[in-house]
Scaffold this active site. Structure first.
Site: not given
Length: 638
Positions: A607, A321, A610
């Site tokens: 978040d 991600s 990340h």
């Protein structure tokens, strides 16, 4: 060069203004100890740019009556000390406004045509570097230092005015033929000695309201330049951060060979306002402006995009991600982020499947290298044919080296990413032919980003591997998978491969919450695991380098700088590093992230897993700066 006293090399000498420095002790360390109108003891950034780039020794002021014709062809300086983006700033100081500097530039173009002709002038204009350095006088003098703007604007609305003016300047430059334009952000102006004296209290601390204003402006300016990059064809608009490094120099002068950073060398050093960046550090005759040498080559590299497009034609990325720009949008998984508030600071506030508030490292790699603005996801149904030749990302959020990691999250495994890469190669051959495809594959940069999900999800959370392995043996398994992946990339034609280690996972907000105790400290067990994996991975990549002498396989450390960023956020222009901006910031990620904080620029994390785009920019910039030369080294690493 356009702007203010940071880069003025003497234009103000020829104006009716008190904003002049053509007298001692200015210039005490210049050639022959001569005061020239440079707001420094010696050379200023304008001179250092042309010197570092090997163009000439000094960048002359355009108004200098001794200016030579040959100087027109290699660059001049239109900057005026005391100028700003706000026209009122220049008016108050009786100096050359940016709009008047543009008028001088038009006059320069006519003169240049008279010397080298129309065609050569067009080439000079298109290929030159343009620098714009302004904004500090607007905030310090016109907004905080005078009564005329503050009653009508708060800081956010005044910085909007400044950014609007900056955007107009850049667009006007573009219309006049400029294509490579670097625009400087603001330094930490609250730490300038004069502002410490006026607004830093009895202890003369950095004045935070000034620094906050600088950061607000910088964030908006960066976003505006990104937008202009999308709208102005064949141009390269680069936002240049001069906040983070100067702040570190000021807080940690000894790290850079200096002693004193809260006073200037000139006078008492605490209240002079003639030039707010005269921070003379007493162990050397070098001023803070000379610290710009740390930035010069990298700035030039960011602006001169053609050589990079020839040397590195494409960037190809695999992983998780951190570098997924939307592949997971097109598969059946809960590991998605194609909804608000993700993408709140992306172009148009659009959620694209990037796991951040804006751009992610994939985009920042190609942006820094001057290849293109964004790195598209390979599975994006709107992928353009031309994007194949400059690179795509195959990364899938929640993937890992361990096949079980991707299986548990129902995402694209690294082996499946390789199969997609093989499909990509066939498509590329259809577009550009066999020979050009071979050249692109050989010269492109390949980046692999994985391992974090293996440690956090598969080993420590799901426990499916922990029951079978102690961590060192699990790390061996991960390194074996990583090694196989790199060798398969090599077999498919890759020759420049960068493999990122894992960051300090125990300091992620989510892991602080789950394993950091009541105080939410960094979870040391996770950090130790990351360090074990990184050490083993680095050793394995060194071995592969020896076995594949025609390839460059580089281990890229992303543990140490993020750790320093997390423990010392203020040092890098942040405030909060133990919570994310999204939700409560302590546990939410992906679909649990339903709302965001007010000011994302204060946060290291977007978040609970990340980073924010601002943090990613810092990390990618330093990562490339430290590792790019390795990809072009002809010497054996064995």
């Amino acid at each position: 060069m356009f702007g203010d006293s940071i880069v003025d090399t003497g234009n103000n000498n020829y104006l009716e203004t008190i904003v002049k420095v053509n007298y001692p002790p200015y210039g005490k360390d210049f050639m022959g100890g001569k005061p020239t109108g440079r707001f420094c003891d010696g050379k200023v950034p304008s001179d250092l740019f042309v010197e570092e780039l090997g163009i000439k020794e000094l960048l002359p002021a355009y108004l200098d009556p001794t200016l030579q014709n040959q100087d027109l062809a290699s660059g001049v300086n239109f900057a005026s000390g005391g100028a700003g983006y706000d026209p009122l700033t220049s008016e108050l100081a009786s100096v050359i406004s940016l709009s008047d500097q543009l008028e001088l530039f038009k006059e320069y173009i006519v003169k240049l045509k008279g010397i080298v002709g129309e065609e050569r002038t067009s080439n000079v204009l298109a290929s030159s570097l343009y620098m714009v350095v302004a904004g500090s006088n607007d905030i310090l003098n016109t907004y905080f230092g005078g009564p005329l703007r503050k009653p009508h604007y708060d800081v956010p609305s005044y910085t909007d005015l400044m950014v609007s003016s900056a955007s107009t300047v850049v667009q006007d430059l573009y219309k006049l033929g400029a294509r490579r334009i670097g625009v400087f952000g603001l330094p930490p102006i609250g730490c300038v000695p004069s502002q410490r004296t006026f607004a830093g209290g009895e202890q003369r601390n950095c004045a935070e309201k000034y620094n906050e204003a600088a950061q607000i402006f910088n964030t908006k300016l960066s976003a505006e330049l990104n937008s202009l990059n999308s709208n102005l064809l064949n141009a390269r608009m680069v936002y240049i951060d001069v906040y983070s490094l100067p702040l570190d120099v000021i807080y940690n002068p000894k790290n850079y060979g200096f002693k004193i950073s809260n006073k200037g060398c000139c006078g008492t050093g605490i209240s002079t306002t003639m030039h707010f960046l005269l921070i003379q550090l007493s162990s050397s005759s070098t001023t803070l402006s000379c610290v710009f040498l740390f930035l010069l080559l990298w700035i030039a590299q960011a602006l001169i995009n053609l050589p990079h497009n020839e040397t590195i034609p494409a960037v190809i990325i695999f992983g998780d991600s951190i570098v997924d720009t939307g592949n997971n949008n097109n598969i059946q998984t809960i590991a998605k982020s194609n909804y608000s508030p993700y993408g709140k600071d992306f172009m148009g506030g659009k959620p694209t499947g990037r796991f951040s508030n804006g751009k992610v490292p994939s985009d920042l790699f190609v942006e820094e290298l001057g290849i293109k603005e964004l790195l598209p996801a390979y599975l994006d149904p709107n992928l353009q044919t031309e994007d194949l030749t400059t690179g795509v990302t195959f990364a899938s959020g929640a993937a890992g080296y361990d096949p079980l990691t991707s299986e548990l999250a129902s995402v694209i495994s690294l082996s499946d990413q390789l199969e997609m890469f093989e499909e990509y190669i066939e498509k590329l051959k259809e577009v550009v032919g066999e020979e050009r495809t071979s050249t692109i594959l050989t010269n492109s940069m390949y980046t692999v980003v994985a391992g974090s999900n293996d440690i956090i999800n598969t080993y420590f959370t799901a426990l499916l591997r922990k029951l079978q392995y102690d961590f060192p043996s699990y790390a061996d398994l991960l390194v074996s998978y990583a090694s196989t992946f790199v060798q398969e990339l090599y077999n498919l034609g890759a020759r420049r491969i960068g493999v990122l280690g894992v960051p300090p996972l125990g300091c992620l907000p989510s892991q602080r919450t789950l394993a950091g105790g009541m105080q939410r400290e960094c979870a040391e067990e996770y950090n130790e695991a990351a360090q074990i994996l990184n050490a083993k991975l680095s050793t394995e990549l060194d071995s592969l380098n020896c076995n594949f002498p025609d390839a460059t396989i580089v281990y890229i450390d992303i543990y140490n700088l993020p750790l320093d960023l997390i423990y010392n956020p203020e040092k890098y222009g942040f405030k909060i590093a133990d919570e994310g901006c999204c939700g409560t910031g302590t546990i939410e990620v992906a679909y649990l992230c339903s709302y965001s904080c007010k000011d994302v620029s204060e946060y290291v994390f977007w978040d609970s897993f990340h980073f924010t785009e601002k943090a990613y920019r810092l990390l990618v910039h330093q990562m490339l700066k430290k590792n790019m030369d390795k990809f072009f080294c002809d010497d054996s690493n064995c």
